[in-house]
Design an enzyme around this catalytic site. Structure first.
Site, PDB file in Angstrom:
ATOM      1  CG  ASN A 217     -11.666  -0.233   4.344  1.00  0.00           C
ATOM      2  OD1 ASN A 217     -12.203  -0.774   5.418  1.00  0.00           O
ATOM      3  ND2 ASN A 217     -10.814   0.245   3.897  1.00  0.00           N
TER       4      ASN A 217
ATOM      5  CG  HIS B 207      -6.807  -2.694   3.278  1.00  0.00           C
ATOM      6  ND1 HIS B 207      -5.866  -1.525   3.001  1.00  0.00           N
ATOM      7  CD2 HIS B 207      -8.042  -2.325   2.728  1.00  0.00           C
ATOM      8  CE1 HIS B 207      -6.703  -0.516   2.406  1.00  0.00           C
ATOM      9  NE2 HIS B 207      -7.908  -1.131   2.214  1.00  0.00           N
TER      10      HIS B 207
ATOM     11  CG  HIS C 207      -8.609  -3.049  -2.152  1.00  0.00           C
ATOM     12  ND1 HIS C 207      -9.669  -2.211  -2.880  1.00  0.00           N
ATOM     13  CD2 HIS C 207      -8.401  -2.317  -0.953  1.00  0.00           C
ATOM     14  CE1 HIS C 207     -10.025  -1.296  -1.941  1.00  0.00           C
ATOM     15  NE2 HIS C 207      -9.194  -1.400  -1.005  1.00  0.00           N
TER      16      HIS C 207
ATOM     17  CD  GLU D 245      -9.278   6.647   0.387  1.00  0.00           C
ATOM     18  OE1 GLU D 245      -8.197   6.270   0.022  1.00  0.00           O
ATOM     19  OE2 GLU D 245      -9.460   7.345   1.437  1.00  0.00           O
ATOM     20  CB  VAL D 246      -9.364   1.739  -4.887  1.00  0.00           C
ATOM     21  CG1 VAL D 246      -9.065   1.128  -6.349  1.00  0.00           C
ATOM     22  CG2 VAL D 246      -8.281   2.932  -4.525  1.00  0.00           C
TER      23      VAL D 246
ATOM     24  CG  ASP E 279      -1.927   0.909   1.097  1.00  0.00           C
ATOM     25  OD1 ASP E 279      -3.149   0.552   0.951  1.00  0.00           O
ATOM     26  OD2 ASP E 279      -1.807   2.045   1.022  1.00  0.00           O
ATOM     27  CB  ILE E 280       0.795   4.115  -2.165  1.00  0.00           C
ATOM     28  CG1 ILE E 280       2.063   4.938  -2.708  1.00  0.00           C
ATOM     29  CG2 ILE E 280      -0.610   5.003  -1.687  1.00  0.00           C
ATOM     30  CD1 ILE E 280       1.666   5.545  -4.131  1.00  0.00           C
TER      31      ILE E 280
HETATM   32  P1  AMP Z   1      -9.671   1.451   0.407  1.00  0.00           P
HETATM   33  O1  AMP Z   1      -9.967   2.951   1.126  1.00  0.00           O
HETATM   34  O2  AMP Z   1     -10.172   0.326   1.434  1.00  0.00           O
HETATM   35  O3  AMP Z   1     -10.289   1.588  -0.998  1.00  0.00           O
HETATM   36  O4  AMP Z   1      -8.221   1.425   0.250  1.00  0.00           O
HETATM   37  C1  AMP Z   1      -7.673   1.860  -0.974  1.00  0.00           C
HETATM   38  C2  AMP Z   1      -6.044   1.877  -0.680  1.00  0.00           C
HETATM   39  O5  AMP Z   1      -5.285   1.809  -1.748  1.00  0.00           O
HETATM   40  C3  AMP Z   1      -5.588   2.850   0.191  1.00  0.00           C
HETATM   41  O6  AMP Z   1      -5.061   2.272   1.498  1.00  0.00           O
HETATM   42  C4  AMP Z   1      -4.339   3.494  -0.741  1.00  0.00           C
HETATM   43  O7  AMP Z   1      -3.394   4.014   0.247  1.00  0.00           O
HETATM   44  C5  AMP Z   1      -4.141   2.401  -1.382  1.00  0.00           C
HETATM   45  N1  AMP Z   1      -3.528   3.023  -2.747  1.00  0.00           N
HETATM   46  C6  AMP Z   1      -4.141   3.935  -3.724  1.00  0.00           C
HETATM   47  N2  AMP Z   1      -3.336   4.122  -4.757  1.00  0.00           N
HETATM   48  C7  AMP Z   1      -2.108   2.984  -4.691  1.00  0.00           C
HETATM   49  C8  AMP Z   1      -1.231   2.972  -5.494  1.00  0.00           C
HETATM   50  N3  AMP Z   1      -0.829   3.507  -6.732  1.00  0.00           N
HETATM   51  N4  AMP Z   1      -0.298   1.994  -5.161  1.00  0.00           N
HETATM   52  C9  AMP Z   1      -0.291   1.224  -3.865  1.00  0.00           C
HETATM   53  N5  AMP Z   1      -1.594   1.470  -2.976  1.00  0.00           N
HETATM   54  C10 AMP Z   1      -2.513   2.734  -3.506  1.00  0.00           C
END
Ligand code: AMP
Length: 115
Positions: A88, A103, A101, A96-97, A30-31
């Site tokens: 999430n 975590h 996925h 957010e994405v 995770d970034i």
């Molecule tokens: P969520 O809030 O559960 O959708 O988690 C999305 C996760 O993706 C967050 O923890 C972000 O930090 C992570 N994220 C977003 N963009 C990237 C990226 N380019 N590389 C790695 N992790 C990312």
């Protein structure tokens, strides 16, 4: 379903620190890590979130995601001490994405306060 940044990571169009990969699963750092180890484990097929999962149709994929989590824990050396999996889902779930996925969080005694 709209393509997300994770699709670009799967296609290797943008960089990621990949820790594990199979034909159907990708795991990368995770970034914005929330723990000493914070890995995202994703299916390569586009599924937006948990609500799109059918327990029967996706049973094999779900099994592969859990197998991948255990494999990643082994690679990181945290399997014995333990780890946490978080998924999430939706706005109030903190997603957010919109590409399903897991975590994987590990590397210290984790607290328990989603607030
Ligand atoms: P969520 O809030 O559960 O959708 O988690 C999305 C996760 O993706 C967050 O923890 C972000 O930090 C992570 N994220 C977003 N963009 C990237 C990226 N380019 N590389 C790695 N992790 C990312």
């Amino acid at each position: 379903m709209a393509e997300t940044i994770f699709t670009k990571i799967i296609r290797k169009e943008i960089p990621a620190q990949i820790v594990y990969e199979t034909d159907s699963i990708l795991a990368f750092k995770d970034i914005n890590p929330k723990a000493p180890y914070h890995i995202l484990i994703i299916p390569k097929i586009e599924i937006p979130d948990l609500r799109s999962i059918d327990g029967v149709i996706h049973s094999e994929l779900l099994g592969k995601l859990i197998d991948a989590a255990n494999k990643v824990a082994e690679i990181l050396g945290v399997k014995e001490k333990g780890y946490r999996i978080v998924i999430n889902c939706g706005e109030e779930g903190g997603q957010e994405v919109y590409h399903l996925h897991l975590h994987l969080l590990a590397g210290k005694k984790l607290g328990w306060n989603p607030a």
